[in-house]
Design a protein around this motif. Structure first.
Motif, mmCIF file in Angstrom:
data_model
loop_
_atom_site.group_PDB
_atom_site.id
_atom_site.type_symbol
_atom_site.label_atom_id
_atom_site.label_comp_id
_atom_site.label_asym_id
_atom_site.label_seq_id
_atom_site.Cartn_x
_atom_site.Cartn_y
_atom_site.Cartn_z
ATOM 1 N N PRO A 77 -19.917 -4.669 1.293
ATOM 2 C CA PRO A 77 -19.354 -3.371 0.924
ATOM 3 C C PRO A 77 -19.108 -2.464 2.119
ATOM 4 N N LEU A 78 -19.973 -2.507 3.138
ATOM 5 C CA LEU A 78 -19.759 -1.659 4.312
ATOM 6 C C LEU A 78 -18.550 -2.140 5.114
ATOM 7 N N LEU A 79 -18.339 -3.446 5.180
ATOM 8 C CA LEU A 79 -17.114 -3.952 5.808
ATOM 9 C C LEU A 79 -15.884 -3.501 5.026
ATOM 10 N N GLY A 80 -16.004 -3.517 3.698
ATOM 11 C CA GLY A 80 -14.905 -3.028 2.878
ATOM 12 C C GLY A 80 -14.641 -1.558 3.125
ATOM 13 N N LEU A 81 -15.705 -0.773 3.273
ATOM 14 C CA LEU A 81 -15.549 0.663 3.536
ATOM 15 C C LEU A 81 -14.881 0.887 4.889
ATOM 16 N N GLY A 82 -15.305 0.144 5.903
ATOM 17 C CA GLY A 82 -14.673 0.256 7.211
ATOM 18 C C GLY A 82 -13.212 -0.169 7.166
ATOM 19 N N GLY A 83 -12.935 -1.229 6.405
ATOM 20 C CA GLY A 83 -11.551 -1.669 6.243
ATOM 21 C C GLY A 83 -10.708 -0.631 5.542
ATOM 22 N N ALA A 84 -11.272 0.020 4.538
ATOM 23 C CA ALA A 84 -10.547 1.078 3.827
ATOM 24 C C ALA A 84 -10.220 2.235 4.760
ATOM 25 N N ALA A 85 -11.152 2.562 5.675
ATOM 26 C CA ALA A 85 -10.901 3.631 6.642
ATOM 27 C C ALA A 85 -9.739 3.259 7.566
ATOM 28 N N LEU A 86 -9.690 2.001 8.009
ATOM 29 C CA LEU A 86 -8.585 1.560 8.861
ATOM 30 C C LEU A 86 -7.254 1.603 8.113
ATOM 31 N N LEU A 87 -7.266 1.147 6.863
ATOM 32 C CA LEU A 87 -6.035 1.154 6.080
ATOM 33 C C LEU A 87 -5.569 2.578 5.792
ATOM 34 N N ALA A 88 -6.511 3.475 5.537
ATOM 35 C CA ALA A 88 -6.143 4.868 5.293
ATOM 36 C C ALA A 88 -5.497 5.490 6.525
ATOM 37 N N ALA A 89 -5.872 4.987 7.718
ATOM 38 C CA ALA A 89 -5.285 5.477 8.964
ATOM 39 C C ALA A 89 -4.012 4.719 9.338
ATOM 40 N N GLY A 90 -3.627 3.749 8.513
ATOM 41 C CA GLY A 90 -2.399 3.002 8.755
ATOM 42 C C GLY A 90 -2.538 1.824 9.695
ATOM 43 N N HIS A 91 -3.769 1.426 10.026
ATOM 44 C CA HIS A 91 -3.974 0.337 10.984
ATOM 45 C C HIS A 91 -4.140 -0.992 10.256
ATOM 46 N N ILE A 92 -3.077 -1.438 9.635
ATOM 47 C CA ILE A 92 -3.114 -2.674 8.856
ATOM 48 C C ILE A 92 -3.252 -3.893 9.760
ATOM 49 N N THR A 93 -2.410 -3.991 10.783
ATOM 50 C CA THR A 93 -2.449 -5.143 11.684
ATOM 51 C C THR A 93 -3.751 -5.191 12.455
ATOM 52 N N ALA A 121 3.532 -12.988 9.212
ATOM 53 C CA ALA A 121 4.031 -12.288 8.028
ATOM 54 C C ALA A 121 4.641 -10.933 8.384
ATOM 55 N N GLY A 122 5.534 -10.479 7.517
ATOM 56 C CA GLY A 122 6.147 -9.179 7.691
ATOM 57 C C GLY A 122 5.219 -8.060 7.253
ATOM 58 N N PRO A 123 5.616 -6.820 7.503
ATOM 59 C CA PRO A 123 4.749 -5.667 7.196
ATOM 60 C C PRO A 123 4.319 -5.581 5.732
ATOM 61 N N GLN A 124 5.220 -5.876 4.806
ATOM 62 C CA GLN A 124 4.877 -5.764 3.392
ATOM 63 C C GLN A 124 3.833 -6.801 2.984
ATOM 64 N N VAL A 125 3.982 -8.024 3.473
ATOM 65 C CA VAL A 125 3.019 -9.077 3.159
ATOM 66 C C VAL A 125 1.674 -8.769 3.813
ATOM 67 N N GLN A 126 1.709 -8.293 5.058
ATOM 68 C CA GLN A 126 0.467 -7.918 5.734
ATOM 69 C C GLN A 126 -0.270 -6.833 4.953
ATOM 70 N N ALA A 127 0.475 -5.840 4.496
ATOM 71 C CA ALA A 127 -0.145 -4.735 3.754
ATOM 72 C C ALA A 127 -0.775 -5.239 2.462
ATOM 73 N N ALA A 128 -0.045 -6.055 1.714
ATOM 74 C CA ALA A 128 -0.567 -6.575 0.447
ATOM 75 C C ALA A 128 -1.812 -7.421 0.681
#
Length: 243
Positions: free
Chosen positions: A110-126, A166-173
């Motif tokens: 869950p903490l890895l998920g929380l950290g991942g959510a923080a990165l995604l919220a900041a737009g750092h998908i790649t 993968a392209g941006p849309q696939v990476q995001a999904a």
């Protein structure tokens, strides 16, 4: 040769921007669809028997990472086909380092998920995908059985292919599905442990080991696991849904 070196140097800024730059947020329907996809592999028992292997990777990786950070010697990690795992480290069999190492397993997903959510919220998908690949590569070095190595290689290979090809849309999904899976899937193991303990099983669980190390009842440690996983799900979910 000079032309090749010049081309390589000129590509470095592009690679840097690709990894550390921000990407546009996906549409809300994509975020919700990835949540549904994560639930589809966590809630049904048949799917969970397979997908739980990924949670085990995060669980044992959490033990291993904290063992190293607290100065213990990490001997090896084993992942088994029944979704159980074992992380072995050397050092004092008591003290803060041992306590933190034992507590890291159920709290890591869950903490890895929380950290991942923080990165995604900041737009750092790649960046999230590359960090996950790097962590899996480091973990692979410490795997000590064939099934574990195969599991980590397949998981890391999937991250590498998506982040590189993968392209941006696939990476995001893909990234949103993974983070939702860690947040949602990080909740279920603590409830499974609670159910086993209520039937008199799991006598050597992380909670019981922590109880012996700290003289705090195992039920309180299990409560901590619930608090961390549920709070991570609520906090990470708010970030992902932009609430």
């Amino acid at each position: 040769m000079d032309t090749l070196a010049s081309t390589s140097l000129s590509a470095l800024p592009d690679l840097w921007d690709r990894i550390f730059g921000s990407q546009p947020d996906p549409d809300l329907w994509v975020v919700i669809a990835t949540l549904v996809a994560a639930l589809a592999v966590v809630v049904p028992q048949g799917a969970w028997r397979i997908s739980r292997n990924t949670v085990t990777i995060a669980h044992e990786g959490g033990h291993g990472l904290v063992a190293l950070l607290t100065g213990r010697t990490l001997t090896g990690i084993r992942l088994h086909s029944d979704t159980s795992g074992l992380t072995v480290s050397r050092g004092k069999p008591y003290g803060l380092g041992m306590i933190l190492t034992a507590a890291a397993g159920y709290t890591a997903p869950p903490l890895l998920g929380l950290g991942g959510a923080a990165l995604l919220a900041a737009g750092h998908i790649t960046l999230l995908l590359w960090l996950a690949t790097a962590l899996l590569l480091v973990m692979l070095v410490m795997i000590r059985n064939a099934y574990g190595a195969l599991t980590v290689v397949l998981t890391g290979g999937m991250f590498l292919l998506v982040s590189w090809l993968a392209g941006p849309q696939v990476q995001a999904a893909f990234a949103y599905t993974v983070v939702w899976f860690l947040l949602v899937g990080g909740v279920r193991p603590a409830f499974e442990l609670q159910a086993k303990r209520s039937r008199g099983g799991a006598g050597d669980s992380d909670a019981d080991q922590l109880s012996r190390l700290t003289h705090v009842p195992a039920g309180l440690w299990l409560f901590l696991f619930h608090v961390v996983s549920l709070c991570s799900l609520m906090g990470g979910g708010r970030w992902l849904l932009r609430i």
